[in-house]
Write a protein that holds these residues in place. Structure first.
Motif, PDB file in Angstrom:
ATOM      1  N   ALA A  18       0.849  -1.194   0.000  1.00 25.08           N
ATOM      2  CA  ALA A  18       0.000   0.000   0.000  1.00 25.08           C
ATOM      3  C   ALA A  18       0.884   1.242   0.000  1.00 25.08           C
ATOM      4  N   PHE A  19       0.560   2.192  -0.888  1.00 26.91           N
ATOM      5  CA  PHE A  19       1.191   3.508  -0.888  1.00 26.91           C
ATOM      6  C   PHE A  19       0.162   4.500  -0.348  1.00 26.91           C
ATOM      7  N   VAL A  20       0.539   5.264   0.666  1.00 25.12           N
ATOM      8  CA  VAL A  20      -0.372   6.250   1.250  1.00 25.12           C
ATOM      9  C   VAL A  20       0.288   7.618   1.149  1.00 25.12           C
ATOM     10  N   ASP A  21      -0.227   8.458   0.248  1.00 28.78           N
ATOM     11  CA  ASP A  21       0.385   9.772   0.000  1.00 28.78           C
ATOM     12  C   ASP A  21      -0.668  10.665  -0.637  1.00 28.78           C
ATOM     13  N   ASP A  22      -0.772  11.897  -0.169  1.00 24.80           N
ATOM     14  CA  ASP A  22      -1.779  12.801  -0.733  1.00 24.80           C
ATOM     15  C   ASP A  22      -1.273  13.558  -1.962  1.00 24.80           C
TER      16      ASP A  22
END
Length: 252
Positions: A18-22
């Motif tokens: 999972a990549f979590v970045d805004d």
């Protein structure tokens, strides 16, 4: 019910990341480097644009690796990591940031790497080398309903006989469990290196010593048939597997 796990719990047939970045541009760059530096057929990646979105989908054991941007909206990457650690103590966590200001917090949640921005191929490769995803893949196992566990990469092949599945393993010998073929096939064949070559038989492509016409000769000397009906698909899948191994330099 059969559970597919690794020494650390895991779900799905691929390495789940999972990549979590805004920042959508940063996500695209990270995707590009991952695709260039890993085998895309063995890794699936989910993108999340906020910590809230990620936590709404997250369950313990769902991911092998979570890459978290630290500076995001209301929930920081550290906040998200703390929530993850409430239920999942095994998933690998990587923080992404432009500074080392949160080093102490990374120890608190047992993060395994700090990936500095802006991303470069060199620093992403260094992260992947440190994480050693190939070694992580080797730890995956299949938990059977009777309490037995089978290390996936230890399996040479599995076959169904007399209402039982027999897992023929390199180190563990034969592991026998009263399971149907229909229960086992989708769990093993979710991985690109397992394939059903004929009725009641599942082959581990890593353990194929040679393919000779309509037969696989396995590393333990077993001769396994390739059914005429499935021959085209089986040989195509095996060829694709071999190509990927050559592309990675023949490392198995």
């Amino acid at each position: 019910m059969i559970k597919t796990t690794k020494t650390y719990p895991s779900g799905g047939g691929h390495m789940r990341v999972a990549f979590v970045d805004d920042d959508s541009n940063e996500l695209k760059i990270l995707h590009t480097y991952f695709n260039d530096l890993t085998d895309p057929s063995t890794i699936s990646i989910d993108d999340f644009s906020s910590g809230e979105e990620f936590l709404s989908r997250f369950t313990a054991g769902l991911y092998d690796l979570v890459v978290l941007d630290i500076f995001m909206g209301d929930l920081t990457g550290v906040d998200v990591a703390r929530k993850i650690r409430e239920t999942d103590h095994n998933v690998r966590l990587v923080f992404c940031t432009t500074s080392n200001d949160f080093a102490s917090e990374s120890y608190e949640v047992d993060a395994c790497y700090y990936l500095l921005k802006p991303y470069t191929e060199t620093n992403v490769k260094s992260m992947l080398d440190r994480l050693n995803l190939a070694e992580l893949e080797r730890t995956r196992s299949l938990s059977l309903p009777d309490g037995q566990s089978v290390l996936l990469r230890d399996i040479i092949y599995a076959d169904y006989t007399s209402h039982r599945m027999v897992f023929h393993c390199k180190k563990s010998g034969d592991i026998i469990s009263r399971l149907s073929f229909a229960e086992v096939e989708p769990k093993l064949c979710a991985y690109p290196y397992f394939y059903s070559s004929s009725r009641g038989i599942i082959v581990n492509f890593y353990e194929v010593f040679m393919q000779k016409d309509d037969t696989f000769i396995m590393s333990n000397g077993s001769y396994l048939p390739i059914s005429r009906r499935k021959a085209k698909d089986v040989i195509s899948a095996y060829s694709s597997f071999r190509f990927q191994q050559l592309r990675k330099g023949g490392v198995v």
